[in-house]
Each structure stands twice: as C-alpha cells, then as structure tokens.
Write a protein that holds these residues in place. Structure first.
Motif, PDB file in Angstrom:
ATOM      1  N   VAL A 158       0.836  -1.207   0.000  1.00 42.97           N
ATOM      2  CA  VAL A 158       0.000   0.000   0.000  1.00 42.97           C
ATOM      3  C   VAL A 158       0.866   1.251   0.000  1.00 42.97           C
ATOM      4  O   VAL A 158       0.624   2.200  -0.767  1.00 42.97           O
ATOM      5  N   ASP A 159       1.883   1.270   0.845  1.00 45.62           N
ATOM      6  CA  ASP A 159       2.767   2.444   0.904  1.00 45.62           C
ATOM      7  C   ASP A 159       3.485   2.661  -0.431  1.00 45.62           C
ATOM      8  O   ASP A 159       3.634   3.800  -0.888  1.00 45.62           O
ATOM      9  N   THR A 160       3.921   1.573  -1.060  1.00 46.85           N
ATOM     10  CA  THR A 160       4.612   1.691  -2.348  1.00 46.85           C
ATOM     11  C   THR A 160       3.676   2.234  -3.420  1.00 46.85           C
ATOM     12  O   THR A 160       4.049   3.112  -4.204  1.00 46.85           O
ATOM     13  N   LEU A 168      -5.451   2.686   0.471  1.00 43.98           N
ATOM     14  CA  LEU A 168      -5.114   2.960  -0.929  1.00 43.98           C
ATOM     15  C   LEU A 168      -5.761   4.265  -1.381  1.00 43.98           C
ATOM     16  O   LEU A 168      -6.929   4.528  -1.086  1.00 43.98           O
ATOM     17  N   SER A 169      -4.984   5.056  -2.121  1.00 44.68           N
ATOM     18  CA  SER A 169      -5.461   6.386  -2.514  1.00 44.68           C
ATOM     19  C   SER A 169      -5.185   6.631  -3.989  1.00 44.68           C
ATOM     20  O   SER A 169      -4.036   6.549  -4.437  1.00 44.68           O
ATOM     21  N   ALA A 170      -6.258   6.888  -4.751  1.00 49.38           N
ATOM     22  CA  ALA A 170      -6.137   7.229  -6.167  1.00 49.38           C
ATOM     23  C   ALA A 170      -7.337   8.086  -6.549  1.00 49.38           C
ATOM     24  O   ALA A 170      -8.438   7.906  -6.036  1.00 49.38           O
ATOM     25  N   ARG A 171      -7.122   8.981  -7.482  1.00 48.05           N
ATOM     26  CA  ARG A 171      -8.146   9.953  -7.866  1.00 48.05           C
ATOM     27  C   ARG A 171      -9.417   9.273  -8.363  1.00 48.05           C
ATOM     28  O   ARG A 171     -10.518   9.720  -8.073  1.00 48.05           O
ATOM     29  N   GLN A 229       1.449   7.835  -6.572  1.00 44.87           N
ATOM     30  CA  GLN A 229       0.358   8.776  -6.835  1.00 44.87           C
ATOM     31  C   GLN A 229      -0.367   8.455  -8.148  1.00 44.87           C
ATOM     32  O   GLN A 229      -0.453   9.280  -9.060  1.00 44.87           O
ATOM     33  N   PRO A 230      -0.945   7.244  -8.244  1.00 46.37           N
ATOM     34  CA  PRO A 230      -1.610   6.856  -9.489  1.00 46.37           C
ATOM     35  C   PRO A 230      -2.989   7.517  -9.614  1.00 46.37           C
ATOM     36  O   PRO A 230      -3.567   8.000  -8.636  1.00 46.37           O
ATOM     37  N   ASP A 231      -3.497   7.499 -10.820  1.00 44.92           N
ATOM     38  CA  ASP A 231      -4.861   7.970 -11.044  1.00 44.92           C
ATOM     39  C   ASP A 231      -5.888   6.891 -10.717  1.00 44.92           C
ATOM     40  O   ASP A 231      -7.033   7.197 -10.361  1.00 44.92           O
ATOM     41  N   LEU A 232      -5.478   5.636 -10.827  1.00 40.43           N
ATOM     42  CA  LEU A 232      -6.379   4.506 -10.579  1.00 40.43           C
ATOM     43  C   LEU A 232      -5.538   3.324 -10.140  1.00 40.43           C
ATOM     44  O   LEU A 232      -4.393   3.164 -10.586  1.00 40.43           O
TER      45      LEU A 232
END
Length: 423
Positions: A225-227, A260-263, A232-235
């Motif tokens: 998850v950290d990697t 998990l974080s993505a736009r 900073q992906p979009d998906l």
C-alpha cells in the motif's frame, strides 16, 4: 500422475541424502543421524504446509508448518540443481587431485585413482579404512593405493557438497529476501490508438498475486500500500489472487488496503485463489475496505472504459467470466481496458475489441526454471505483448505462492501510463 510425482520426490530426497549425508558423514555418527532425521522430517513439514489449509487446520498451525515446509520445497529444488552441476565438477576435481598427488610422490607413480563411487559409499569406505586391524593396533599404515582413493573421494564429496549447499541455500535466501522486502515499482508506457488527448498520461497502478496467507501478512500488505501510494496513481487495479485463506483468518491482514489512494479509486477482480478461499465473502470484504469489485461489469473512466471479469476458476460455481456482460453494448470508439486475472482469456478480449488487458497469475514463473513452464501454459508469462489490436500486460505479482521465494522473477507493482496517439 500423483504416483509418478511421489516416486520422483522420494528419488530426489534419496539422492540429496546420499550426496549431503551418506557421502560426507561417518556411519552411526551424530551428523549422519541428524541428516537422516532431517530428510524424513522436512518433506513431512512440506506436506503439512500444502494440505493444512485445505483440510481446515487452525490458522496458527498453518503458520507453524508454512515457514519450514514451504522453504524446504524451494531449498530442495536449488540444492538438487546445485548437486547436479556438482556431478560434472566431481570427476574433474578427483583427476586434478590425483594428478597433483602423483607429481608430489617421492618415488614411483602416484596412487591409482579408484573408480567413481556411487552416492553414499564414500564415507562408508573411509570408515572401513579407519577401522582396519592395522589402524586399530597401531600397525603400519596400509599401502597408498588402498587409502588414497577413499580419502580423496571423501574430500571431493565434502567439497562439492559444501559448495552445493552454499549455492543452493544462498539462492533461496536471496530469493526470500526479494519477496520479504516487498515489490519494486516498474513503469511502462502503453500507447492506445483510441485514447483521447485529455486522458494522455493517465496512470494505472497494477498489482496482482499478493497471496496473503500463513507467511505473508499485514506487514506485507502495508509495504504494498505504501509503495502504491507513493506513485500517486490515477487509478489502482488489484488483479486477483489477493489471498490464500478465509476472511476470518486473513481479515486483519488486508485492512491496510483501506489506505489505498487514487483519484479514480481502486478496483478489484477475482483470481483463482479467491475461489479456493471463498470468493463471495472476499468480494464483500474488499468492498467494505473501499475497493470496487468488477464482477463481469464495467465503468466509464475519464477517456476510456474500465471492465473487469471474474476468473475462470469461478466457472465451477457459475461465476466465471462473462465477456458479453462486461463489454457488450459499449461504444467501441472509446478505448477499453480490461482487468482479467489470467492471461489465457486474451482471445476473448481480442474478440470484444479490448485495447489493453491487464493480468497476473503467472508470477513470471516465480522460481527459475519455472518461467519455462509459465511460458508453455500462458500466452504471455510476463511483460507486454500485442495480439492483433489488443495489448496484453502480465505482471509478475507482488507476493509469492508456496515458498516465499522468487528466483529470476522479481515481484513488482507496475505503473502503466496510458499514452494517446493524438497527443
């Protein structure tokens, strides 16, 4: 087939015992007894590791068996390969030692080289020599031709066995380090003819085959998850084989996925191992963590359609891939990206006009020379290839199944950057 595999495993263990134990230790010695016990115990631990999850053993017992049992499978492979290489070295080393002994002799020709011995006989001959009556009563040493051969062969057996042990176990150790430190990030640019200029540079973080279970747990998930978040992906696309176990046993291990974080969010499709563990509970659980399961369906993303199909292992439960449902009736002027765990469905993807299929499953072979088997069983074992108008990318995965070891197939998280040809 099962009988053939069993016979092969028995023969390999016998060979390993002969070369590492029988050839190098004295009969009835402590080393001989310890080596014999290990050659019996380790395969039993491996069998326990393989079947404990399937028979519903307590998770703590699965974890106890998994580490030694699975690591021994990898060690057995590379120790055997190292010994086979050593078979070519063994006669060369014996001839070299015989030649050197002959040149160093003060009188007459050097001792004749004895015939090559079968595995397990070297130490026995040395022990018999040491137990001879003349040696026991302090008499004169036997003639050189009697003693030099066994002594030389014992030295060679220990030298080759020691080198094979270092090479085999060193390979396993390095391969385990590669898995436990976490996957490395790969970056790949994939041009899509139908992708609009507005979506140029769209980044998808692809992760597959995490294989959380008795060995890889919450800490491994957190590393992944950290990697991913650092890229900073979009998906984010989680392309199957997330777990090897039940929600009850592995629920805490997957909790970091909620970070998990993505736009455009995180999406999930099943792999074959989800069906071994109970796919329906896992689909609901990952949904609770904020991931979006794509069960033979699609969503519209900025500039392209994102579709996902169930793994073919779900066919036995009536939950297999349905390409018509996932991709039928869409606007084919839009680019389509498909998440499908196994590369073997590429023909269906081509027929449905998919532009890019993202898959996993193969592990890239995981343990060399397993990559050759992976290439035989899959259209693409790892990397990017084109099939007609469809491109297929296969990730090697972020975890490991069975032995937590990778050799020649490093784990990865791939950031796929889509490129518009209109840009």
């Amino acid at each position: 087939m099962a009988v053939a595999v069993l016979v092969l495993l028995v023969a390999v263990h016998r060979y390993v015992w002969c070369r590492f134990v029988g050839d190098t230790t004295a009969p009835d010695g402590m080393a001989r007894r310890a080596g014999t016990v290990a050659v019996w115990l380790l395969p039993l631990l491996s069998l326990g590791a393989l079947v404990s999850g399937r028979v519903g053993a307590p998770f703590w017992l699965q974890r106890v068996l998994a580490w030694p049992g699975y690591l021994w499978l990898a060690a057995l492979l590379y120790l055997t390969l190292a010994l086979l290489v050593g078979e070519a070295v063994r006669p060369v080393l014996r001839r070299f030692l015989a030649h050197r002994a002959g040149r160093g002799a003060e009188a007459g020709p050097g001792p004749a080289e004895s015939a090559p011995s079968r595995p397990g006989t070297v130490a026995r001959e040395a022990a018999a020599r040491d137990a001879s009556p003349s040696a026991a009563h302090g008499g004169p040493a036997p003639a050189a031709p009697v003693t030099a051969g066994p002594s030389r062969r014992l030295f060679v057996a220990r030298a080759v066995g020691g080198a094979a042990a270092v090479a085999g176990l060193g390979t396993v150790g390095y391969g385990a380090y590669g898995v436990l430190r976490g996957p490395q990030v790969k970056r790949l640019t994939v041009p899509l003819a139908k992708l609009p200029r507005a979506a140029h540079g769209f980044r998808i973080a692809v992760v597959s085959d995490i294989h959380l279970g008795p060995i890889l747990g919450r800490a491994h998930t957190q590393r992944i998850v950290d990697t991913i978040n650092r890229t900073q992906p979009d998906l984010i696309a989680v392309v199957g084989d997330l777990v090897d176990g039940t929600v009850a046993d592995l629920g805490p291990a997957v909790e970091p996925l909620a970070q998990l974080s993505a736009r455009h969010g995180s999406f999930f499709v099943t792999g074959n191992h989800e069906y071994y563990s109970g796919a329906a509970p896992w689909i609901e659980h990952v949904r609770e963590l904020g991931l979006h399961p794509l069960e033979n369906t699609r969503v519209e993303i900025e500039g392209f359609d994102l579709a996902g199909v169930n793994d073919i292992a779900g066919q036995g439960e009536g939950q297999g891939p349905d390409f018509d449902r996932a991709l039928g009736g869409r606007d084919r002027t839009r680019a389509a990206v498909l998440l499908a765990h196994q590369p073997v469905v590429i023909d269906d993807a081509v027929a449905c006009g998919v532009d890019l299929q993202l898959s996993g499953h193969t592990h890239g072979g995981q343990l060399w020379p397993g990559n050759y088997l992976a290439e035989l069983a899959n259209p693409t074992a790892a990397g990017l290839e084109r099939y007609g108008d469809t491109q297929l990318y296969v990730s090697r995965g972020a975890g490991a199944w069975g032995p937590p070891v990778r050799v020649g197939a490093p784990s990865d998280i791939t950031v796929v950057q889509l490129a518009s040809q209109q840009a």
